[in-house]
Design a protein around this motif. Structure first.
Motif, mmCIF file in Angstrom:
data_model
loop_
_atom_site.group_PDB
_atom_site.id
_atom_site.type_symbol
_atom_site.label_atom_id
_atom_site.label_comp_id
_atom_site.label_asym_id
_atom_site.label_seq_id
_atom_site.Cartn_x
_atom_site.Cartn_y
_atom_site.Cartn_z
ATOM 1 N N ARG A 135 -32.863 -63.999 -47.357
ATOM 2 C CA ARG A 135 -32.478 -63.891 -48.762
ATOM 3 C C ARG A 135 -32.025 -65.233 -49.318
ATOM 4 O O ARG A 135 -31.759 -66.179 -48.583
ATOM 5 N N ASP A 136 -31.897 -65.272 -50.632
ATOM 6 C CA ASP A 136 -31.559 -66.498 -51.354
ATOM 7 C C ASP A 136 -30.046 -66.727 -51.320
ATOM 8 O O ASP A 136 -29.262 -65.892 -51.792
ATOM 9 N N LEU A 137 -29.631 -67.879 -50.803
ATOM 10 C CA LEU A 137 -28.215 -68.210 -50.724
ATOM 11 C C LEU A 137 -27.703 -68.918 -51.980
ATOM 12 O O LEU A 137 -26.488 -68.971 -52.205
ATOM 13 N N VAL A 138 -28.590 -69.427 -52.798
ATOM 14 C CA VAL A 138 -28.198 -70.273 -53.932
ATOM 15 C C VAL A 138 -27.155 -69.613 -54.843
ATOM 16 O O VAL A 138 -26.180 -70.262 -55.240
ATOM 17 N N PRO A 139 -27.280 -68.327 -55.215
ATOM 18 C CA PRO A 139 -26.296 -67.739 -56.142
ATOM 19 C C PRO A 139 -24.872 -67.672 -55.589
ATOM 20 O O PRO A 139 -23.928 -67.504 -56.367
ATOM 21 N N TYR A 140 -24.713 -67.798 -54.289
ATOM 22 C CA TYR A 140 -23.396 -67.653 -53.672
ATOM 23 C C TYR A 140 -22.802 -68.978 -53.209
ATOM 24 O O TYR A 140 -21.736 -69.013 -52.607
ATOM 25 N N LEU A 141 -23.486 -70.061 -53.503
ATOM 26 C CA LEU A 141 -23.129 -71.375 -52.979
ATOM 27 C C LEU A 141 -22.569 -72.274 -54.065
ATOM 28 O O LEU A 141 -23.119 -72.352 -55.167
ATOM 29 N N THR A 142 -21.470 -72.954 -53.760
ATOM 30 C CA THR A 142 -20.972 -74.049 -54.593
ATOM 31 C C THR A 142 -20.805 -75.270 -53.698
ATOM 32 O O THR A 142 -20.457 -75.140 -52.511
ATOM 33 N N ALA A 147 -27.111 -76.527 -41.095
ATOM 34 C CA ALA A 147 -25.811 -75.868 -40.947
ATOM 35 C C ALA A 147 -26.032 -74.365 -40.922
ATOM 36 O O ALA A 147 -26.803 -73.827 -41.724
ATOM 37 N N LEU A 148 -25.356 -73.700 -39.974
ATOM 38 C CA LEU A 148 -25.397 -72.253 -39.878
ATOM 39 C C LEU A 148 -23.955 -71.766 -39.871
ATOM 40 O O LEU A 148 -23.175 -72.159 -39.006
ATOM 41 N N VAL A 149 -23.595 -70.928 -40.845
ATOM 42 C CA VAL A 149 -22.201 -70.506 -41.011
ATOM 43 C C VAL A 149 -22.131 -68.984 -41.147
ATOM 44 O O VAL A 149 -23.135 -68.316 -41.441
ATOM 45 N N THR A 150 -20.916 -68.459 -40.932
ATOM 46 C CA THR A 150 -20.666 -67.022 -41.053
ATOM 47 C C THR A 150 -19.401 -66.820 -41.888
ATOM 48 O O THR A 150 -18.750 -67.783 -42.311
ATOM 49 N N ASP A 151 -19.019 -65.546 -42.071
ATOM 50 C CA ASP A 151 -17.829 -65.265 -42.865
ATOM 51 C C ASP A 151 -16.539 -65.683 -42.175
ATOM 52 O O ASP A 151 -15.484 -65.715 -42.802
ATOM 53 N N GLU A 152 -16.584 -66.004 -40.874
ATOM 54 C CA GLU A 152 -15.398 -66.512 -40.200
ATOM 55 C C GLU A 152 -15.020 -67.906 -40.716
ATOM 56 O O GLU A 152 -13.852 -68.276 -40.712
ATOM 57 N N LYS A 153 -16.022 -68.665 -41.140
ATOM 58 C CA LYS A 153 -15.776 -69.998 -41.684
ATOM 59 C C LYS A 153 -16.849 -70.267 -42.741
ATOM 60 O O LYS A 153 -17.818 -70.981 -42.490
ATOM 61 N N PRO A 154 -16.695 -69.696 -43.944
ATOM 62 C CA PRO A 154 -17.752 -69.777 -44.965
ATOM 63 C C PRO A 154 -17.734 -71.083 -45.764
ATOM 64 O O PRO A 154 -17.924 -71.074 -46.978
ATOM 65 N N TYR A 155 -17.527 -72.158 -45.100
ATOM 66 C CA TYR A 155 -17.471 -73.460 -45.770
ATOM 67 C C TYR A 155 -17.801 -74.546 -44.757
ATOM 68 O O TYR A 155 -17.853 -74.295 -43.540
ATOM 69 N N GLY A 156 -18.026 -75.740 -45.253
ATOM 70 C CA GLY A 156 -18.368 -76.857 -44.376
ATOM 71 C C GLY A 156 -18.697 -78.075 -45.197
ATOM 72 O O GLY A 156 -18.373 -78.148 -46.396
ATOM 73 N N ALA A 157 -19.380 -79.040 -44.580
ATOM 74 C CA ALA A 157 -19.674 -80.289 -45.274
ATOM 75 C C ALA A 157 -20.858 -80.983 -44.629
ATOM 76 O O ALA A 157 -21.113 -80.846 -43.427
ATOM 77 N N TYR A 188 -19.202 -77.830 -49.187
ATOM 78 C CA TYR A 188 -19.769 -76.602 -49.738
ATOM 79 C C TYR A 188 -18.914 -75.407 -49.345
ATOM 80 O O TYR A 188 -18.183 -75.424 -48.356
ATOM 81 N N ARG A 189 -19.029 -74.351 -50.152
ATOM 82 C CA ARG A 189 -18.346 -73.082 -49.878
ATOM 83 C C ARG A 189 -19.246 -71.944 -50.321
ATOM 84 O O ARG A 189 -19.969 -72.073 -51.320
ATOM 85 N N ILE A 190 -19.189 -70.832 -49.583
ATOM 86 C CA ILE A 190 -20.038 -69.678 -49.846
ATOM 87 C C ILE A 190 -19.139 -68.464 -50.051
ATOM 88 O O ILE A 190 -18.227 -68.217 -49.266
ATOM 89 N N ARG A 191 -19.400 -67.696 -51.112
ATOM 90 C CA ARG A 191 -18.525 -66.590 -51.477
ATOM 91 C C ARG A 191 -19.320 -65.301 -51.704
ATOM 92 O O ARG A 191 -20.414 -65.332 -52.262
ATOM 93 N N SER A 192 -18.718 -64.167 -51.283
ATOM 94 C CA SER A 192 -19.166 -62.809 -51.647
ATOM 95 C C SER A 192 -20.641 -62.575 -51.370
ATOM 96 O O SER A 192 -21.407 -62.169 -52.247
ATOM 97 N N VAL A 193 -21.052 -62.839 -50.138
ATOM 98 C CA VAL A 193 -22.457 -62.682 -49.768
ATOM 99 C C VAL A 193 -22.697 -61.281 -49.222
ATOM 100 O O VAL A 193 -21.936 -60.801 -48.376
ATOM 101 N N PRO A 194 -23.746 -60.588 -49.674
ATOM 102 C CA PRO A 194 -24.046 -59.261 -49.123
ATOM 103 C C PRO A 194 -24.590 -59.352 -47.704
ATOM 104 O O PRO A 194 -24.885 -60.436 -47.200
#
Length: 257
Positions: free
Chosen positions: A82-89, A32-42, A107-113
């Protein structure tokens, strides 16, 4: 600490008696490849086997990478990505799937630099073997096999261009074997096209996060060693919106030693 593991991890305890239950787990999408336009998926898990299985889901910083001889899973590092783990639920982190059962892992990704981030989603399936006639219960209950399937999850915050280099590992009359290396923090997912002059000899898809071996079928053997690689962003399963987000690397002129 870095660990290098095969792409499909299989570990277990075996017995001389045949186990009648068969486990088969599929995971879609394969990445899966995602961006801030849709920071979630399954991801969707499906048990194609004949018996129920228990599945544990976890996320680890790592990458799929190659050496000159093998391609495998590297844990604990991913080059400049970079490591995505800290921003992933994600949810759930554990489930039981009956034969023919399906489970959605959201999954959802939040506040990624700024930059490209990666994690490897691990789907560990534990198959519990059926009791075979003649087995003592203590032995039968101890039989289990664990399969791990890996799906990369990549998040792009902003845009940047991969910086690739390539060298020839081998060349035959019908194939070109290349080793590609990414020197930037932006991954490459797309097509690698081989040209001799203005003639395209072949094309193959590849995902280059850090390093990757690639084998490209070619239509003819060039008379000289002067080859050029060009790139595109057409990649199986990659939507057009994401393709437009990716930048195309500069062409590479190959020098065969």
């Amino acid at each position: 600490m870095t660990k290098i593991l095969p792409l499909l991890l299989i570990a277990g305890v075996g017995l001389s008696k045949q186990v009648h239950a068969q486990a088969a787990l599929s995971v879609t999408p394969a990445y899966a490849l995602v961006t801030d336009e849709k920071p979630y998926g399954a991801f969707t898990l499906y048990n194609e086997g004949t018996e129920g299985v228990e599945i544990t889901i976890r996320s680890n910083y790592g990458v799929i990478a190659s050496s000159d001889s093998t391609t495998g899973i590297v844990l604990g590092e991913a080059g400049k990505l970079r490591d995505l783990v800290p921003y992933l639920t994600f949810f759930p982190d554990r489930c039981i799937l009956p034969a023919g059962g399906e489970q959605t892992v959201r999954y959802r990704i939040r506040s990624v630099p700024e930059g490209a981030h990666i994690t490897l989603m691990h789907f560990a399936m534990q198959e519990r073997g059926a009791i075979v006639n003649g087995q003592v219960p203590a032995v039968a209950s101890g039989l289990s096999i664990v399969y791990n399937l890996i799906a990369p999850l990549i998040y792009l915050q902003g845009r940047g261009s991969p910086i690739l280099s390539a060298r020839i590992l081998d060349r035959t009359s019908g194939e070109l074997h290349l080793y590609l290396e990414n020197h930037s923090q932006w991954p490459f997912l797309g097509g690698v096209r081989v040209f001799h002059g203005n003639v395209q000899l072949g094309r193959a898809e590849s995902a280059v996060y850090t390093t990757r071996k690639i084998r490209i079928p070619i239509s003819q053997t060039p008379l000289t060693s002067s080859l050029r690689l060009e790139f595109d962003t057409e990649y199986t399963g990659l939507g057009q919106a994401i393709q437009r987000q990716l930048e195309i690397p500069e062409p590479i002129h190959l020098i065969e030693k």
